[in-house]
Design a protein around this motif. Structure first.
Motif, PDB file in Angstrom:
ATOM      1  N   MET A 162       0.844  -1.180   0.000  1.00  0.00           N
ATOM      2  CA  MET A 162       0.000   0.000   0.000  1.00  0.00           C
ATOM      3  C   MET A 162       0.882   1.233   0.000  1.00  0.00           C
ATOM      4  SD  MET A 162      -3.056  -1.017  -0.201  1.00  0.00           S
ATOM      5  CE  MET A 162      -4.420  -0.085   0.372  1.00  0.00           C
ATOM      6  N   PRO A 163       0.382   2.298  -0.574  1.00  0.00           N
ATOM      7  CA  PRO A 163       1.168   3.530  -0.554  1.00  0.00           C
ATOM      8  C   PRO A 163       1.293   4.068   0.875  1.00  0.00           C
ATOM      9  CG  PRO A 163      -1.004   3.945  -1.450  1.00  0.00           C
ATOM     10  CD  PRO A 163      -0.892   2.464  -1.245  1.00  0.00           C
ATOM     11  N   ASN A 164       2.367   4.771   1.112  1.00  0.00           N
ATOM     12  CA  ASN A 164       2.606   5.350   2.433  1.00  0.00           C
ATOM     13  C   ASN A 164       1.881   6.694   2.525  1.00  0.00           C
ATOM     14  OD1 ASN A 164       3.583   5.773   4.977  1.00  0.00           O
ATOM     15  ND2 ASN A 164       5.609   6.418   4.305  1.00  0.00           N
ATOM     16  N   LEU A 165       0.573   6.627   2.633  1.00  0.00           N
ATOM     17  CA  LEU A 165      -0.283   7.813   2.707  1.00  0.00           C
ATOM     18  C   LEU A 165      -1.140   7.716   3.959  1.00  0.00           C
ATOM     19  CD1 LEU A 165      -1.531   7.765  -0.991  1.00  0.00           C
ATOM     20  CD2 LEU A 165       0.162   9.328  -0.024  1.00  0.00           C
ATOM     21  N   ARG A 166      -1.496   8.840   4.518  1.00  0.00           N
ATOM     22  CA  ARG A 166      -2.327   8.862   5.726  1.00  0.00           C
ATOM     23  C   ARG A 166      -3.822   8.799   5.405  1.00  0.00           C
ATOM     24  NH1 ARG A 166       0.260   9.345  10.057  1.00  0.00           N
ATOM     25  NH2 ARG A 166      -1.269  10.362  11.376  1.00  0.00           N
ATOM     26  N   LYS A 167      -4.192   9.274   4.214  1.00  0.00           N
ATOM     27  CA  LYS A 167      -5.601   9.302   3.838  1.00  0.00           C
ATOM     28  C   LYS A 167      -5.742   8.929   2.369  1.00  0.00           C
ATOM     29  CE  LYS A 167      -6.656  13.184   6.927  1.00  0.00           C
ATOM     30  NZ  LYS A 167      -7.299  14.502   7.018  1.00  0.00           N
ATOM     31  N   PHE A 168      -6.674   8.020   2.084  1.00  0.00           N
ATOM     32  CA  PHE A 168      -6.984   7.686   0.695  1.00  0.00           C
ATOM     33  C   PHE A 168      -8.241   6.826   0.624  1.00  0.00           C
ATOM     34  CE2 PHE A 168      -3.766   4.709   2.216  1.00  0.00           C
ATOM     35  CZ  PHE A 168      -4.207   3.454   1.822  1.00  0.00           C
ATOM     36  N   VAL A 169      -8.764   6.710  -0.584  1.00  0.00           N
ATOM     37  CA  VAL A 169      -9.908   5.856  -0.876  1.00  0.00           C
ATOM     38  C   VAL A 169      -9.401   4.670  -1.678  1.00  0.00           C
ATOM     39  CG1 VAL A 169     -12.086   5.674  -2.167  1.00  0.00           C
ATOM     40  CG2 VAL A 169     -11.588   7.757  -0.863  1.00  0.00           C
ATOM     41  N   TYR A 208     -15.537   8.334  -6.233  1.00  0.00           N
ATOM     42  CA  TYR A 208     -14.827   9.426  -6.896  1.00  0.00           C
ATOM     43  C   TYR A 208     -15.129  10.758  -6.204  1.00  0.00           C
ATOM     44  CZ  TYR A 208     -13.120  12.584 -10.473  1.00  0.00           C
ATOM     45  OH  TYR A 208     -12.431  13.580 -11.127  1.00  0.00           O
ATOM     46  N   HIS A 209     -16.399  10.986  -5.936  1.00  0.00           N
ATOM     47  CA  HIS A 209     -16.809  12.240  -5.302  1.00  0.00           C
ATOM     48  C   HIS A 209     -16.305  12.345  -3.864  1.00  0.00           C
ATOM     49  CE1 HIS A 209     -19.077  13.547  -8.751  1.00  0.00           C
ATOM     50  NE2 HIS A 209     -19.596  12.344  -8.824  1.00  0.00           N
ATOM     51  N   ILE A 210     -16.238  11.211  -3.171  1.00  0.00           N
ATOM     52  CA  ILE A 210     -15.667  11.206  -1.819  1.00  0.00           C
ATOM     53  C   ILE A 210     -14.197  11.617  -1.892  1.00  0.00           C
ATOM     54  CG2 ILE A 210     -14.915   9.725   0.094  1.00  0.00           C
ATOM     55  CD1 ILE A 210     -17.572   8.119  -0.385  1.00  0.00           C
ATOM     56  N   ALA A 211     -13.438  10.951  -2.753  1.00  0.00           N
ATOM     57  CA  ALA A 211     -11.998  11.230  -2.862  1.00  0.00           C
ATOM     58  C   ALA A 211     -11.751  12.666  -3.310  1.00  0.00           C
ATOM     59  CB  ALA A 211     -11.336  10.251  -3.826  1.00  0.00           C
ATOM     60  N   HIS A 212     -12.447  13.095  -4.339  1.00  0.00           N
ATOM     61  CA  HIS A 212     -12.226  14.446  -4.858  1.00  0.00           C
ATOM     62  C   HIS A 212     -12.658  15.502  -3.833  1.00  0.00           C
ATOM     63  CE1 HIS A 212     -11.252  17.289  -7.953  1.00  0.00           C
ATOM     64  NE2 HIS A 212     -12.401  17.916  -7.724  1.00  0.00           N
ATOM     65  N   GLY A 213     -13.817  15.280  -3.201  1.00  0.00           N
ATOM     66  CA  GLY A 213     -14.302  16.228  -2.206  1.00  0.00           C
ATOM     67  C   GLY A 213     -13.389  16.331  -0.996  1.00  0.00           C
ATOM     68  N   ALA A 214     -12.751  15.223  -0.634  1.00  0.00           N
ATOM     69  CA  ALA A 214     -11.848  15.208   0.521  1.00  0.00           C
ATOM     70  C   ALA A 214     -10.420  15.576   0.137  1.00  0.00           C
ATOM     71  CB  ALA A 214     -11.863  13.828   1.168  1.00  0.00           C
ATOM     72  N   GLY A 215     -10.153  15.648  -1.169  1.00  0.00           N
ATOM     73  CA  GLY A 215      -8.797  15.964  -1.628  1.00  0.00           C
ATOM     74  C   GLY A 215      -7.804  14.854  -1.343  1.00  0.00           C
ATOM     75  N   VAL A 216      -8.287  13.595  -1.444  1.00  0.00           N
ATOM     76  CA  VAL A 216      -7.420  12.443  -1.203  1.00  0.00           C
ATOM     77  C   VAL A 216      -7.345  11.597  -2.471  1.00  0.00           C
ATOM     78  CG1 VAL A 216      -7.954  12.424   1.269  1.00  0.00           C
ATOM     79  CG2 VAL A 216      -9.260  10.950  -0.277  1.00  0.00           C
ATOM     80  N   PRO A 217      -6.247  10.839  -2.650  1.00  0.00           N
ATOM     81  CA  PRO A 217      -6.130  10.009  -3.839  1.00  0.00           C
ATOM     82  C   PRO A 217      -6.959   8.727  -3.748  1.00  0.00           C
ATOM     83  CG  PRO A 217      -4.183   9.755  -2.476  1.00  0.00           C
ATOM     84  CD  PRO A 217      -5.040  10.817  -1.831  1.00  0.00           C
ATOM     85  N   ILE A 218      -7.089   8.083  -4.882  1.00  0.00           N
ATOM     86  CA  ILE A 218      -7.769   6.790  -4.993  1.00  0.00           C
ATOM     87  C   ILE A 218      -6.689   5.745  -5.241  1.00  0.00           C
ATOM     88  CG2 ILE A 218      -9.346   5.396  -6.396  1.00  0.00           C
ATOM     89  CD1 ILE A 218     -10.764   8.099  -7.107  1.00  0.00           C
ATOM     90  N   VAL A 219      -6.740   4.645  -4.480  1.00  0.00           N
ATOM     91  CA  VAL A 219      -5.808   3.534  -4.684  1.00  0.00           C
ATOM     92  C   VAL A 219      -6.604   2.369  -5.259  1.00  0.00           C
ATOM     93  CG1 VAL A 219      -4.234   1.907  -3.595  1.00  0.00           C
ATOM     94  CG2 VAL A 219      -4.273   4.292  -2.835  1.00  0.00           C
ATOM     95  N   PRO A 220      -6.396   2.059  -6.543  1.00  0.00           N
ATOM     96  CA  PRO A 220      -7.104   0.932  -7.158  1.00  0.00           C
ATOM     97  C   PRO A 220      -6.499  -0.401  -6.707  1.00  0.00           C
ATOM     98  CG  PRO A 220      -6.274   2.494  -8.801  1.00  0.00           C
ATOM     99  CD  PRO A 220      -5.624   2.825  -7.507  1.00  0.00           C
ATOM    100  N   VAL A 221      -7.372  -1.360  -6.390  1.00  0.00           N
ATOM    101  CA  VAL A 221      -6.943  -2.690  -5.982  1.00  0.00           C
ATOM    102  C   VAL A 221      -7.724  -3.712  -6.797  1.00  0.00           C
ATOM    103  CG1 VAL A 221      -6.839  -4.352  -4.087  1.00  0.00           C
ATOM    104  CG2 VAL A 221      -6.355  -1.940  -3.646  1.00  0.00           C
TER     105      VAL A 221
END
Length: 155
Positions: free
Chosen positions: A1-8, A102-115
Motif C-alpha cells: 500500500m502507498p505510504n499515505l495517511r488518507k486515501f480511498v 470518486y466524489h468522496i476522494a475528490h471532495g476530501a482531496g485524497v487520492p484513490i488507490v485501485p486494488v
C-alpha cells in the motif's frame, strides 16, 4: 500500500460474496485500518457486530442521505483514514461504475488507490495512487482501464 495517511481504495471487480473474505484477508495481512461501506441490511444482528468490528459502516441507499458529503467530511476530521469501496456497488455485472467513491476522494482531496481482486491469477494487486482532476468522466475511464483483463471469481 502507498505510504499515505488518507486515501480511498476501490476494489474491483466485485462479482461474488467471496470478495469480502479476500478483501478482509488482504486488509488484515497488510495491517490496514480501513473502513468500508456496505448495504445497511448486511448489518443486522448478530452479524452487524462483527461487520462493524471489521470496519464496516452501514449505508442506507434507499433515500438521499448524502453519504458522499458525510464521508468526505470525516476525512477532514481525522488525522488518518482509509475507506474501501467496490465501485460497481453490486456483485452484478454493470456497464457503469457508481461514482460515489470518486466524489468522496475528490471532495476530501485524497487520492484513490485501485486494488484488483484477480481470482484468475489468484492475486490482490495494489496499484499506484490516482489523483482526481475533477474531470469525472476521463478520470473514471482511466481508472476502469486499470482493471482490463482482471477476472473476478464469477466473470
Amino acid at each position: 500500500m502507498p505510504n499515505l495517511r488518507k486515501f480511498v481504495v476501490i476494489a474491483a471487480p466485485h462479482t461474488t460474496n467471496w470478495d469480502f473474505p479476500a478483501a478482509m484477508g488482504a486488509k488484515l495481512a497488510l495491517g490496514i485500518d480501513a473502513l468500508w461501506l456496505g448495504k445497511h441490511t448486511l448489518f443486522r444482528f448478530p452479524f452487524g457486530i462483527l461487520l462493524r468490528a471489521l470496519g464496516g459502516m452501514p449505508v442506507d441507499r434507499s433515500g438521499p442521505n448524502d453519504v458522499v458529503q458525510q464521508v468526505s467530511a470525516e476525512f477532514t476530521r481525522r488525522d488518518q483514514m482509509v475507506v474501501a469501496l467496490a465501485p460497481e456497488g453490486t456483485r452484478k455485472k454493470v456497464e457503469r461504475w457508481k461514482t460515489g467513491f470518486y466524489h468522496i476522494a475528490h471532495g476530501a482531496g485524497v487520492p484513490i488507490v485501485p486494488v484488483a481482486l484477480d481470482f484468475a491469477a489468484r492475486i490482490v494487486r495494489i496499484m499506484p495512487a490516482f489523483a482526481t482532476t475533477g474531470n469525472e468522466e476521463p478520470d473514471i475511464n482511466a481508472l476502469r482501464s486499470l482493471f482490463v483483463g482482471v477476472r473476478g471469481r464469477n466473470r
